[in-house]
Design a protein around this motif. Structure first.
Motif, mmCIF file in Angstrom:
data_model
loop_
_atom_site.group_PDB
_atom_site.id
_atom_site.type_symbol
_atom_site.label_atom_id
_atom_site.label_comp_id
_atom_site.label_asym_id
_atom_site.label_seq_id
_atom_site.Cartn_x
_atom_site.Cartn_y
_atom_site.Cartn_z
ATOM 1 N N ALA A 47 0.189 -1.613 -0.044
ATOM 2 C CA ALA A 47 0.358 0.159 0.436
ATOM 3 C C ALA A 47 1.014 1.005 0.221
ATOM 4 O O ALA A 47 0.110 2.369 -0.619
ATOM 5 C CB ALA A 47 -0.884 0.175 1.256
ATOM 6 N N ASP A 48 1.631 1.223 0.932
ATOM 7 C CA ASP A 48 2.625 2.554 1.143
ATOM 8 C C ASP A 48 3.406 2.709 0.182
ATOM 9 O O ASP A 48 3.534 4.323 -0.743
ATOM 10 C CB ASP A 48 3.613 2.404 1.620
ATOM 11 C CG ASP A 48 4.726 0.969 1.766
ATOM 12 O OD1 ASP A 48 4.570 -0.428 0.286
ATOM 13 O OD2 ASP A 48 5.834 1.161 2.492
ATOM 14 N N ALA A 49 3.924 1.561 -1.564
ATOM 15 C CA ALA A 49 4.492 1.990 -2.619
ATOM 16 C C ALA A 49 3.743 2.261 -3.332
ATOM 17 O O ALA A 49 3.730 3.501 -4.251
ATOM 18 C CB ALA A 49 5.166 0.648 -3.223
ATOM 19 N N ILE A 50 2.065 1.885 -3.584
ATOM 20 C CA ILE A 50 1.367 2.600 -4.663
ATOM 21 C C ILE A 50 0.471 4.140 -4.096
ATOM 22 O O ILE A 50 0.316 4.884 -4.820
ATOM 23 C CB ILE A 50 -0.402 1.789 -4.420
ATOM 24 C CG1 ILE A 50 0.100 0.119 -4.655
ATOM 25 C CG2 ILE A 50 -1.755 1.828 -5.334
ATOM 26 C CD1 ILE A 50 -0.703 -0.691 -4.213
ATOM 27 N N GLY A 51 0.941 4.550 -2.774
ATOM 28 C CA GLY A 51 0.528 5.648 -2.392
ATOM 29 C C GLY A 51 1.246 6.689 -2.777
ATOM 30 O O GLY A 51 1.273 8.106 -2.896
ATOM 31 N N ALA A 52 2.860 5.911 -2.895
ATOM 32 C CA ALA A 52 3.899 7.112 -3.308
ATOM 33 C C ALA A 52 3.849 6.883 -4.938
ATOM 34 O O ALA A 52 4.181 8.457 -4.970
ATOM 35 C CB ALA A 52 5.187 6.461 -3.159
ATOM 36 N N SER A 53 3.737 6.089 -5.242
ATOM 37 C CA SER A 53 3.206 5.715 -7.258
ATOM 38 C C SER A 53 2.695 7.572 -6.725
ATOM 39 O O SER A 53 2.162 8.035 -7.705
ATOM 40 C CB SER A 53 3.060 4.853 -7.361
ATOM 41 O OG SER A 53 2.590 4.866 -8.866
#
Length: 266
Positions: A47-53
């Motif tokens: 989820a954190d990788a998607i949010g950063a993207s």
């Protein structure tokens, strides 16, 4: 990635809303179905990788928000080296004195290129390596597999310490793993069997003891069996996914509808 790591239905629904909101910031209207499909495709990633993207997309994109744009930014942040850097790491690992930290994809790609390199064709070996490496990285990223770094030990003790401490600073390996490597390296001499194991990476043939030879054969057998089991599990998962897709989409739509009632202006 394990199925247990996949987002829940509610998380996917919230992600779909976040995608729709990001598209709106970029001046784009996206349908609920499209946002839902994009969220479902992204649900295996952290989820954190998607949010950063998504944040990067809001800052960087001047055109439409697409799944490819989101994935590109997720994958660029996974820590895997580019193909040219990967080749340099592989070449460094061929030097028996060097201790090198490499990803699983570099090691596998070097296995494909090593026979050509052994023939003295460095250009052909590089082409084979780059082709295999790009294919392996693409597969790993498509399956949302995080980068896995390991240490290839060299014979020079000073370079070992430098390489391992650098890997810890760069967070390629954990501090605990680095401490264990350093502890082992300071007290354990290189045996003939150790050189034989290193030869699996460097290509230099050193005859192992009968006991190690038996152990290596056992490891190869385990790896072969594990691969066959993994192939069967992938086939079963693909069949189950086809059956499950329709039900999951219905659940996601219901969750999105419920959230939209709670947040009517999103």
């Amino acid at each position: 990635m394990n199925s247990s790591d996949r987002m829940s239905t509610e998380q996917i629904a919230r992600l779909a809303l976040a995608i729709a909101a990001t598209a709106e910031v970029l001046g784009q209207t996206i349908t609920t179905d499209a946002a839902e499909m994009m969220a479902d495709d992204l649900a295996d990633y952290p989820a954190d990788a998607i949010g950063a993207s998504l944040k990067a997309c809001r800052r960087e994109l001047t055109g439409k928000l697409t799944l490819a744009a989101i994935l590109q930014r997720i994958q660029a942040a996974d820590g895997r080296p580019g193909k040219d850097e990967a080749w340099s790491i592989a070449m460094a690992a061929a030097d028996e004195s060097e201790t090198v930290v490499m990803t699983a994809e570099i090691l596998q790609a070097m296995t494909a290129a090593q026979p050509i390199l052994d023939l003295g064709d460095k250009v052909g070996a590089r082409m084979a390596f780059l082709s295999a490496y790009e294919r392996l990285v693409t597969i790993a990223r498509a399956e949302a597999i995080p980068a896995a770094w390991s240490v290839s030990l060299g014979f020079d003790p000073v370079r070992r310490v430098t390489a391992i401490e650098s890997a810890v600073r760069m967070q390629l390996i954990t501090q605990q793993a680095g401490a264990k490597y350093l502890s082992d390296l300071r007290i354990a001499p290189i045996t003939n069997d150790g050189m034989a194991i290193a030869g699996l990476l460097t290509g230099k043939v050193v005859q192992p003891t009968p006991k190690l030879r038996e152990k290596l054969a056992e490891v190869r057998s385990i790896v072969t069996a594990a691969k066959a089991r993994q192939d069967r599990e992938k086939l079963k998962k693909a069949q189950a996914d086809r059956v499950d897709t329709y039900l999951r989409k219905r659940q996601t739509r219901a969750a999105i509808a419920a959230l939209q009632k709670e947040i009517p202006h999103v």
